[in-house]
Structure formats: C-alpha cells, structure tokens
Scaffold this motif. Structure first.
Motif, PDB file in Angstrom:
ATOM      1  N   ASP A 191      50.133  48.473  33.478  1.00 45.00           N
ATOM      2  CA  ASP A 191      50.000  47.522  32.221  1.00 45.00           C
ATOM      3  C   ASP A 191      51.193  46.769  32.229  1.00 45.00           C
ATOM      4  OD1 ASP A 191      52.188  49.239  31.969  1.00 45.00           O
ATOM      5  OD2 ASP A 191      51.552  50.230  29.854  1.00 45.00           O
ATOM      6  N   HIS A 192      51.777  46.589  33.433  1.00 38.21           N
ATOM      7  CA  HIS A 192      53.014  45.480  33.678  1.00 38.21           C
ATOM      8  C   HIS A 192      52.465  44.009  33.344  1.00 38.21           C
ATOM      9  CE1 HIS A 192      56.032  42.899  35.470  1.00 38.21           C
ATOM     10  NE2 HIS A 192      56.934  43.972  35.372  1.00 38.21           N
ATOM     11  N   PRO A 193      53.237  43.272  32.961  1.00 40.03           N
ATOM     12  CA  PRO A 193      52.462  41.710  32.846  1.00 40.03           C
ATOM     13  C   PRO A 193      52.227  41.263  33.868  1.00 40.03           C
ATOM     14  CG  PRO A 193      54.342  42.027  31.343  1.00 40.03           C
ATOM     15  CD  PRO A 193      54.170  43.278  32.293  1.00 40.03           C
ATOM     16  N   HIS A 194      52.799  41.429  34.873  1.00 38.73           N
ATOM     17  CA  HIS A 194      52.295  40.820  36.378  1.00 38.73           C
ATOM     18  C   HIS A 194      51.040  41.544  37.030  1.00 38.73           C
ATOM     19  CE1 HIS A 194      55.671  38.332  36.262  1.00 38.73           C
ATOM     20  NE2 HIS A 194      56.464  39.012  37.256  1.00 38.73           N
ATOM     21  N   THR A 195      50.847  42.757  36.698  1.00 38.09           N
ATOM     22  CA  THR A 195      49.510  43.394  37.246  1.00 38.09           C
ATOM     23  C   THR A 195      48.395  42.889  36.319  1.00 38.09           C
ATOM     24  OG1 THR A 195      51.101  45.490  37.475  1.00 38.09           O
ATOM     25  CG2 THR A 195      48.612  45.844  37.564  1.00 38.09           C
ATOM     26  N   LEU A 196      48.702  42.608  34.899  1.00 40.60           N
ATOM     27  CA  LEU A 196      47.611  42.169  34.258  1.00 40.60           C
ATOM     28  C   LEU A 196      47.270  40.826  34.510  1.00 40.60           C
ATOM     29  CD1 LEU A 196      48.562  44.050  30.811  1.00 40.60           C
ATOM     30  CD2 LEU A 196      46.673  44.523  32.534  1.00 40.60           C
ATOM     31  N   ALA A 197      48.254  39.921  34.611  1.00 42.48           N
ATOM     32  CA  ALA A 197      47.833  38.578  35.323  1.00 42.48           C
ATOM     33  C   ALA A 197      47.343  38.543  36.735  1.00 42.48           C
ATOM     34  CB  ALA A 197      49.201  37.978  35.378  1.00 42.48           C
ATOM     35  N   SER A 198      47.411  39.565  37.510  1.00 42.73           N
ATOM     36  CA  SER A 198      46.611  39.702  38.638  1.00 42.73           C
ATOM     37  C   SER A 198      45.314  40.022  38.405  1.00 42.73           C
ATOM     38  CB  SER A 198      47.275  40.789  39.812  1.00 42.73           C
ATOM     39  OG  SER A 198      48.612  40.241  40.137  1.00 42.73           O
ATOM     40  N   LEU A 199      45.077  40.852  37.425  1.00 46.96           N
ATOM     41  CA  LEU A 199      43.905  41.445  37.197  1.00 46.96           C
ATOM     42  C   LEU A 199      43.007  40.322  36.372  1.00 46.96           C
ATOM     43  CD1 LEU A 199      42.243  44.128  37.023  1.00 46.96           C
ATOM     44  CD2 LEU A 199      42.834  44.212  34.619  1.00 46.96           C
ATOM     45  N   ASN A 200      43.494  39.511  35.850  1.00 48.17           N
ATOM     46  CA  ASN A 200      42.922  38.435  34.767  1.00 48.17           C
ATOM     47  C   ASN A 200      42.600  37.168  36.250  1.00 48.17           C
ATOM     48  OD1 ASN A 200      42.544  36.445  32.624  1.00 48.17           O
ATOM     49  ND2 ASN A 200      43.740  35.412  33.902  1.00 48.17           N
ATOM     50  N   ASN A 201      43.411  37.249  37.045  1.00 45.89           N
ATOM     51  CA  ASN A 201      43.283  36.157  38.175  1.00 45.89           C
ATOM     52  C   ASN A 201      42.085  36.367  38.957  1.00 45.89           C
ATOM     53  OD1 ASN A 201      45.194  34.642  37.253  1.00 45.89           O
ATOM     54  ND2 ASN A 201      46.750  35.051  38.592  1.00 45.89           N
ATOM     55  N   LEU A 202      41.942  37.690  39.355  1.00 43.13           N
ATOM     56  CA  LEU A 202      40.874  38.272  40.224  1.00 43.13           C
ATOM     57  C   LEU A 202      39.514  38.174  39.307  1.00 43.13           C
ATOM     58  CD1 LEU A 202      40.136  39.620  43.028  1.00 43.13           C
ATOM     59  CD2 LEU A 202      40.429  41.798  41.793  1.00 43.13           C
ATOM     60  N   ALA A 203      39.643  38.605  38.137  1.00 46.11           N
ATOM     61  CA  ALA A 203      38.482  38.224  37.455  1.00 46.11           C
ATOM     62  C   ALA A 203      37.920  36.797  37.104  1.00 46.11           C
ATOM     63  CB  ALA A 203      38.675  38.844  35.885  1.00 46.11           C
ATOM     64  N   MET A 204      38.790  35.949  37.079  1.00 44.53           N
ATOM     65  CA  MET A 204      38.260  34.544  36.777  1.00 44.53           C
ATOM     66  C   MET A 204      37.807  33.985  38.075  1.00 44.53           C
ATOM     67  SD  MET A 204      38.462  33.910  33.840  1.00 44.53           S
ATOM     68  CE  MET A 204      38.312  32.293  33.789  1.00 44.53           C
TER      69      MET A 204
END
Length: 586
Positions: free
Chosen positions: A117-130
């Motif tokens: 749930d680290h902000p960088h982890t969630l940003a990476s997750l968002n980028n892969l989804a987009m």
C-alpha cells in the motif's frame, strides 16, 4: 494574465529521487506526474518483466548513473519513483510495449521491496491498469483499478487527491466499456468531492467537470453536458487565462458538443479560435494543435465543404506521420478520417489504401480485437458496402460484430452500431428477413441502454422504418419516421442534418403512397434547410433535390418539375466553365 512568483528559497541537497530525475532528464526522458490519470491509445504484444526486476536494463542503467553521480546505490523507493516517472512519459508518447515492460518491473520491485500500500506501489498499479485500458485490455485493467481504489481509500482516505484520481480512472474504464450507469456515480462523486476539498477553481475539479460532460454527451444528454462545459471553460479562462492549454481543450470540447448537435455555426468559431491559439502557444506541430486542425477539417467535412476540409485533414495526417510516427494512434485517426472524406466524395480508389493501411497497422500495433482496430474494420467494410461489394463487406461486418460482442459486450454502443451495419447490408441486398431481427434488436437495445432520445436510437428508428417501407409496410414505417422526426426536432433542432434526413425520409414515404400534397411541403422544407445549412452541393442536398423533382415529375407538374433537374445540370456545366475561366488560371 500575470502570475505571482514565490520568494526564493535557500538551496538544498537534492533527494535521491530528485537526483534520479535530473539524471533521467539528462538522458532525454521527460518527467511527468508519477501516475497517469488518462492515457492515449493502445499497444502490441505483451512484454513480461524479468523474473528479477533489478535485472531490467533501464533499472541497471539508473543504478549505474546514480552511482556515478553520488558514489552510492539508490534505494528501492527512489528507483520505483523514477520508473513511474519514465512510464508516464512512455505512455504519453504512445510507446506502449516499452511502457509495459517497465511498468511490470516497477510494480514487481515495489511489491517486493516496498509495502503493497506504499504510494509508489499504488502509482505503479495505476500505471499498469491505464496501460491495459489504452490497449483495450479492459478485463485486465478493471481488477487493478478496483484494487488501487480500495487501497487508496483505506490508506489515504476517500477525499485524498490520489484516491479521486483512482475513482476517475475507474469511471473512465467503465465509460470505455459502455457501462455508463457504472461510470456516472463515480464521476459525480469525484466532482462533488473535488469541489468540496480542492475548490471549484482547482484544475482537478475542472477536469472532473469535463469528464462528466463528455459522459453525458456520449449518452446524448447534450442539455446536461453543455452547462458543465461552459462552466469549465469560463472558470479556466478566469483562473488560467484564455490561451492556457487546458482552457483551449475545454474550448475544443464545447465546440465538439455543438458539432454533435449539428450547431455548426456555433462550433466553427470555437474550433477556429482554439486552432489559432494552439498554433500560437504550442506551435503548429504539437499534438493538441494537430487534433484541433483535425477537428476543424471534420466540421467542414460534415457540412459538405470538402474542398476546405481536405487540405486540413491532409496536413494533419502528414504532420502526424512526421512528428508522431506512422504507428501513432493520432496518425491512424487521421488516416481513417481522410479516407472517410474521400469516400464521401466518391473517391473510393483513394480511400481504400488508407483504410487498409490503418487496419493493418492497428492489427499489428494494437492487436486484432482492440476497439480502434474493429472500428477501422467497420470502416473498410463500409467502403466495400458503398461500392456495392457486398460479398467483401459481409465477412468484415460479421467479424467486427463478433469481436465487439466478445470484447465490449452485446450492449456497448460500438457493438450496436456494428449490429446495425450488418442489418443495413442485408437490407441493401434485399435480404429483408435477415435484416429485420438485427435492426429491431439494435433499436430495442439502444432504447433501453442509451434512451429514446439518443442519436443512435433515432438512427435505428429511421433505418428500421426504411426497411419496412422497402417491404411495402407503410403503416408500420410511418409512426417510426414521425417519432424520429419529432424527437430530432426537439433534441437536435429543426435544421440538424439528421433531422433533415428524417424529414426527407418521411416526405419520400408520403410520396411513395401517392400522398403528394403531404410530401411536397416536407421535401421543400428539407431542401431549403439543406441548402442553407449544408450547401447546394452537399450529397444530402442533391438527394433531397432529386426527391422533390421526382415528386413533381410523378405528379406531372412540368411547370415546376423541369427547372429542378435543369438547375442541377446547369450548375454542373457552370462549374466546369468557371474552373476554366481566365481569372482562375495561374
């Protein structure tokens, strides 16, 4: 508008992440926001991240460059943050295969070395989804976006800007799938929260206003969309200035809404103003400028102003090929639209290679079942249909329909348009028994999903009525045409091209029944409006003129029937002589 500048602050030692970003800039990789809120079109094959993300070539390069600069190895947080920055740049540049490999590496490294749930982890997750969304891989994008939203709500709270970004992105995914009922409450919640937390003038709030308006427009809810776009534009002009790129994008959106409603006279000055400002502020080769150029060309095309549309669309295509590359989604959009212009002019031999090239490139770059690829497949089938090459058109229409149903579902607008197209092909071939259930299914589903007033629903009403008319079922056709016309007059206005087409269709129905006194005022009204709105040489104008001449000829009205066809012949002859006149020669 002048901007205030903050006071100078003492220099500080750069953080590891900041230092990495400066290294990346030195490599020519631009930094952007650490997460993507929206991304362009799609990409090719999947590129799996290496089993050890630290073995990724770019990760090794970053580590080595950092060591050279500082004499030490960067920590995992700095590496993941830098990878996220690079990913967003690749997404914006349309380099999807490279972005996927890198995004997978960033996410794997973040999950291994940082918290889930680290902000960088969630940003990476968002980028892969987009990225998946851009590739049309909606089923893979959805669980990632849902997981990211849930984590951000839990860790950051429901009102945090990053949470609202996740909410917005999930809504845009639903919209891409045609799941408007799922998208609307998310976009409305994002807008309401941003207004409360960030304020009505914040750029994120204005983005939410635009997104919700675009959703309403997709549903044909133009009256609800318009005040949102007008409010966004007015606020951006006041807060950001009249020539800020965000302001100009809103100007383009409002012009696009007017265009969709057939309010061409209102749309044109806005498109022109946006184009002139983009050229002045961003330059003639910026993607926003080229989209604005493309929009103005499309407006001229819709008005039948083909001679004005063609140089704009050709310039947009040539510049996009040179600046963005032949495989970029914007370039492929230009290929498609220029082909459609050629087709409208009857220049089928020029249109066909453009459509074939666009389709082949999309199949290679985006995949055979990406929505953009399927739209090109439909366009190529439509070209074959227009030429009467029904045997070539049918398998393409069928393939597109089957793929749309599989990828987007049976109720998505693209699927329903594909269903409608196949029904229209069967109708043109006289295969009425096969056409009728398709057209009836398209109409019933559009009424339920999009609403009775949506333009697609009205298209279905019209075409089903034409089918009934072709079968001599005039009593069944008439109420459909009357309902379509009344709704279009109310929703789109009395002079929208679709309204005028319905007027022409209803007049023709009356004419075929020998009801000449009822038919003539409709056809006369349609002709006068077509000449005024579309011009005397537009195909719809010529068709209406021919219908009125046929009516008068069938009635034996030689006094008024003769000048109509004579007028057309004389106009053509005068056009030839005008082109050969001395003052036109160079």
């Amino acid at each position: 508008m002048q901007r205030s500048h903050p006071p100078a602050t003492p220099a500080r030692r750069p953080s590891p992440a900041a230092l990495l970003l400066s290294i990346l800039l030195g490599l020519g990789i631009g930094a952007a926001a650490a997460q993507a809120e929206s991304s362009p079109g799609p990409a090719p094959q999947r590129a799996d991240a290496p089993a050890d993300p630290m073995a990724h070539p770019l990760v090794r390069q970053i580590i080595e460059l950092f060591r050279q600069q500082t004499g030490r190895k960067p920590d995992s947080e700095a590496i993941v943050g830098a990878l996220n920055e690079i990913t967003v740049g690749l997404l914006k540049d349309g380099k999807y295969s490279k972005a996927e490999s890198l995004t997978r590496a960033a996410l794997a490294l973040a999950e291994a070395k940082l918290r889930k749930d680290h902000p960088h982890t969630l940003a990476s997750l968002n980028n892969l989804a987009m990225l998946y969304k851009a590739q049309g891989r909606y089923e893979e994008a959805e669980p990632l976006l849902e997981r990211g939203l849930a984590a951000r709500e839990r860790v950051l709270g429901k009102d945090h800007p990053d949470t609202l970004t996740s909410l917005n992105n999930l809504a845009l995914l639903y919209e891409s799938q045609g799941r408007y009922e799922g998208a609307e409450p998310l976009l409305e919640r994002a807008l309401a929260t941003r207004e409360r937390v960030l304020g009505e003038d914040h750029t994120d709030t204005l983005q939410s206003l635009n997104n919700l308006a675009v959703l309403y427009q997709a549903q044909g809810r133009h009256k609800e969309a318009e005040p949102l776009l007008e409010r966004a534009l007015a606020t951006q002009e006041r807060v950001l200035g009249e020539e800020h790129p965000d302001t100009l994008l809103s100007l383009n959106n409002l012009a696009g809404l007017y265009y969709a409603q057939g309010h061409y006279e209102e749309a044109e000055p806005l498109f022109k103003r946006a184009l002139a400002a983009f050229e002045r502020v961003l330059g003639k080769e910026h993607p926003h400028t080229l989209q604005s150029l493309h929009n103005l060309g499309s407006l001229y095309q819709a008005q039948g102003r083909y001679e004005e549309a063609e140089p704009l669309l050709e310039r947009a295509l040539a510049t996009r090929e040179r600046v963005l590359g032949e495989d970029h989604t914007d370039t492929l959009q230009s290929l498609n639209n220029l082909a459609v212009l050629y087709q409208a002019q009857g220049r089928h031999k020029e249109a066909e290679p453009l459509l074939e090239r666009a389709l082949a490139t999309q199949e290679r770059v985006l995949g055979e079942e990406h929505p953009d690829t399927l739209l090109s497949l439909n366009n190529l089938a439509g070209l074959y249909y227009a030429q009467g090459h029904y045997e070539e058109a049918e398998p393409l229409f069928k393939r597109a329909l089957a793929a749309f149903e599989r990828v987007l579902g049976k109720e998505h607008p693209h699927t329903l348009q594909s269903l409608h197209n196949l029904g229209s092909l069967y109708q043109a071939q006289g295969r009425y028994e096969e056409a009728e259930p398709l057209l009836e299914r398209a109409l019933a589903t559009r009424e339920r999903v999009l609403g009775e007033d949506h333009t697609d629903t009205l298209q279905s009403l019209n075409n089903l009525a034409v089918l009934y008319q072709a079968q001599g079922r005039h009593k069944e056709a008439e109420p459909l045409l009357e309902r379509a016309l009344a709704t279009q007059e109310r929703v789109l206005g009395k002079e929208h091209p679709s309204t005028l087409q319905s007027l022409n269709n209803l007049g023709s129905l009356y004419q075929n029944q020998g009801r000449y006194e009822e038919a003539e005022p409709l056809l006369k009204r349609a002709l006068a409006a077509c000449e005024r709105v579309l011009g005397e040489d537009h195909p719809n104008t010529r068709k209406t003129r021919d219908n009125l001449a046929a009516l008068r000829g069938a009635r034996g009205d030689t006094e008024t029937g003769e000048p109509l066809w004579q007028q057309r012949v004389r106009a053509a002859i005068e056009g030839v002589f005008k082109k050969e006149s001395p003052e036109d020669l160079e």
